[in-house]
Design an enzyme around this catalytic site. Structure first.
Site, PDB file in Angstrom:
ATOM      1  N   HIS A 300       0.852  -1.194   0.000  1.00  0.00           N
ATOM      2  CA  HIS A 300       0.000   0.000   0.000  1.00  0.00           C
ATOM      3  C   HIS A 300       0.883   1.237   0.000  1.00  0.00           C
ATOM      4  O   HIS A 300       1.328   1.680  -1.059  1.00  0.00           O
ATOM      5  CB  HIS A 300      -0.926  -0.053   1.218  1.00  0.00           C
ATOM      6  CG  HIS A 300      -2.012   0.978   1.226  1.00  0.00           C
ATOM      7  ND1 HIS A 300      -2.221   1.880   0.208  1.00  0.00           N
ATOM      8  CD2 HIS A 300      -2.992   1.248   2.150  1.00  0.00           C
ATOM      9  CE1 HIS A 300      -3.250   2.643   0.501  1.00  0.00           C
ATOM     10  NE2 HIS A 300      -3.738   2.289   1.674  1.00  0.00           N
ATOM     11  N   HIS A 339      -3.013  -1.116 -11.230  1.00  0.00           N
ATOM     12  CA  HIS A 339      -3.746  -0.655 -10.062  1.00  0.00           C
ATOM     13  C   HIS A 339      -4.937  -1.568  -9.842  1.00  0.00           C
ATOM     14  O   HIS A 339      -5.494  -2.127 -10.791  1.00  0.00           O
ATOM     15  CB  HIS A 339      -4.213   0.800 -10.256  1.00  0.00           C
ATOM     16  CG  HIS A 339      -4.639   1.458  -8.995  1.00  0.00           C
ATOM     17  ND1 HIS A 339      -5.917   1.345  -8.486  1.00  0.00           N
ATOM     18  CD2 HIS A 339      -3.957   2.239  -8.120  1.00  0.00           C
ATOM     19  CE1 HIS A 339      -5.999   2.042  -7.365  1.00  0.00           C
ATOM     20  NE2 HIS A 339      -4.836   2.584  -7.115  1.00  0.00           N
ATOM     21  N   ASP A 395       2.335   5.994  -7.778  1.00  0.00           N
ATOM     22  CA  ASP A 395       3.547   5.626  -7.050  1.00  0.00           C
ATOM     23  C   ASP A 395       4.783   5.616  -7.943  1.00  0.00           C
ATOM     24  O   ASP A 395       5.904   5.759  -7.459  1.00  0.00           O
ATOM     25  CB  ASP A 395       3.372   4.239  -6.412  1.00  0.00           C
ATOM     26  CG  ASP A 395       2.255   4.214  -5.397  1.00  0.00           C
ATOM     27  OD1 ASP A 395       2.211   5.135  -4.559  1.00  0.00           O
ATOM     28  OD2 ASP A 395       1.416   3.298  -5.437  1.00  0.00           O
TER      29      ASP A 395
END
Length: 486
Positions: A300, A339, A395
């Site tokens: 996460h 994702h 990210d």
């Protein structure tokens, strides 16, 4: 030839009903379930009861109704929400109806936080009061500071952050439903608002303290005359300069945009934890600690850190093809692509790529950006990755920006959790005010042993010690002095 009248044709058309019919082939029973907002209640399936089949385990509880098994909540909605909407197929994200691209371009983090929590963009007077309250709730109690100072210098900053928020609940007994009553936040909106501004204000201070512990420097008191992200950078970086020192406004702006992008993302793992824990009516500080612990995990909040380690391992543009081949052969892991929700490009990654140039202008171009661009271009031209909907996510780029700004890798999750606190609080507030809050209690499908009787230890079959069926020998360091026999 007879021609049917318009009225007879119309009457023969069956109007579709907004329901779904489920037939239980075990019993022949059918149930009609109403569809609301393209969803059906899972509890409807409890009506489908059947007798045990021959030889069936009684632990299946078949006569008590059918259960829905959905490991990791792949297709189960746990709440109805008005906060954030994601269209994963189109790569679209909006908060309270506002597209993320517009908020990133025109809003600020504190304004976006207000939008998430209270449902509308604040007026000028609301914005001024909101900012004043948060920036004047940044100080942390001295006793709590002393506790935080006791953390080891090599503690992970997220461990410090989580521990501080868990302890913070002890410093606000008036905010604890266990002490003050279950309905304190329903009956006292002022008390709820006070905890919201307290938590948002102190999140940056605790984050800066975690950073200062890491570099073995004394804590820097917050300043209420700076913006939210300016104050965070000031508390992290101020040394012996005069009090007039201010962080570079371009870096503060870049961080503010990153905070907007990370503010909320619907029912992700940590927000679901916030809602789950909050359903027990525990205080919001404990809820934030629990949610932060969920975000702490490398699947996460630690994903952007993993991206940097991956790019560092690749090393150069020339090594990208070899690395991608290794990924296809399951010998390497590809981080920062794909994702759980998005099936197209993460919309936040488009904005964040532009922020990178703003940071590079101040801090210099991060060398790993060349590897990142080459890896992204190669993957997007490869059918293996595009067919699997593996596109760069937020990210992938955020870690490069944080690295360019000089943040250590283990501080990346803290820069994720601080802005996500506003999303946590928005969902916590929505849950309490919904009037539908019930303690979260997922069901399970039991597949363990059937009933068996206890056997005294003397009568049990001896088994060898293996990791499969019990505790293995644990290596300990024991001084030879203690092994001396008398």
């Amino acid at each position: 030839m007879a021609i049917a009248s318009a009225s007879s044709v119309t009457s023969s058309v069956v109007k579709p009903r907004n329901t779904i019919t489920v037939v239980d082939n075990r019993t022949g029973k059918s149930i009609e379930i109403e569809i609301t907002n393209n969803s059906i209640p899972a509890t409807a399936f409890s009506q489908l009861k059947a007798p045990y089949a021959d030889g069936e385990r009684t632990e299946n509880d078949t006569p008590y109704g059918l259960r829905i098994l959905d490991p990791s909540f792949i297709n189960t909605a746990m709440i109805q929400s008005e906060i954030t909407y994601i269209d994963g197929n189109k790569g679209f994200l909006m908060h309270r109806g506002y597209p993320i691209e517009q908020l990133a371009e025109k809003s600020s983090y504190l304004e976006t936080a207000y939008l998430l929590i209270y449902g509308e963009l604040p007026s000028k007077s609301q914005s001024d009061l909101w900012t004043w309250e948060i920036m004047h709730h940044t100080f942390v109690a001295d006793d709590l500071q002393q506790m935080i100072r006791q953390m080891r210098y090599d503690s992970h900053p997220m461990s410090v952050f989580i521990s501080a928020f868990a302890a913070m609940s002890a410093f606000a007994p008036e905010a604890n439903p266990s002490l003050q009553g279950n309905d304190i936040y329903i009956n006292n909106k002022g008390l709820m608002n006070k905890q919201i501004v307290r938590i948002l204000g102190k999140a940056t201070t605790v984050a800066a303290m975690a950073y200062r512990i890491r570099i073995n420097r004394p804590f820097t008191p917050p300043r209420s005359d700076l913006s939210y992200t300016e104050n965070l950078l000031y508390m992290m970086d101020h040394m012996a300069e005069p009090n007039s020192y201010r962080p570079d406004p371009r870096l503060a702006k870049a961080l503010d945009i990153l905070f907007i992008l990370h503010a909320d993302h619907e029912m992700n793992c940590s927000t679901a934890a916030m809602v789950h824990v909050g359903s027990s009516l525990v205080d919001p500080y404990s809820c934030v600690a629990a949610a932060s612990a969920a975000l702490y995990g490398p699947l996460h909040g630690g994903a952007n850190e993993a991206v940097i380690r991956m790019l560092t391992k690749i090393g150069s543009v020339e090594n990208v093809p070899v690395f991608l081949d290794a990924v296809k052969q399951k010998k390497e892991l590809l981080f920062g692509f794909g994702h759980r929700v998005y099936r197209e490009t993460d919309p936040r990654s488009k904005v964040i790529r532009e922020v990178a140039d703003m940071v590079f202008e101040v801090c210099g171009r991060e060398p790993l950006i060349e590897v990142a661009i080459a890896l992204k271009d190669a993957a997007l031209k490869d059918e293996y990755f595009t067919s699997r909907k593996l596109f760069p996510n937020v990210d992938y780029w955020s870690g490069l920006i944080y690295k360019a700004m000089g943040f250590p890798l283990d501080f990346f999750p803290v820069l994720f959790v601080v802005p996500r606190v506003s999303g946590y609080l928005a969902h916590w507030k929505q849950q309490l005010e919904s009037g539908k809050n019930k303690i979260s209690r997922p069901r399970q499908v039991y597949v363990g042993k059937s009933r068996r009787d206890y056997i005294p230890v003397e009568a049990r079959v001896e088994r060898t010690i293996t990791g499969q069926n019990g505790l293995t020998e644990i290596p300990h360091y024991i001084s030879k002095r203690r092994l001396t026999k008398i």
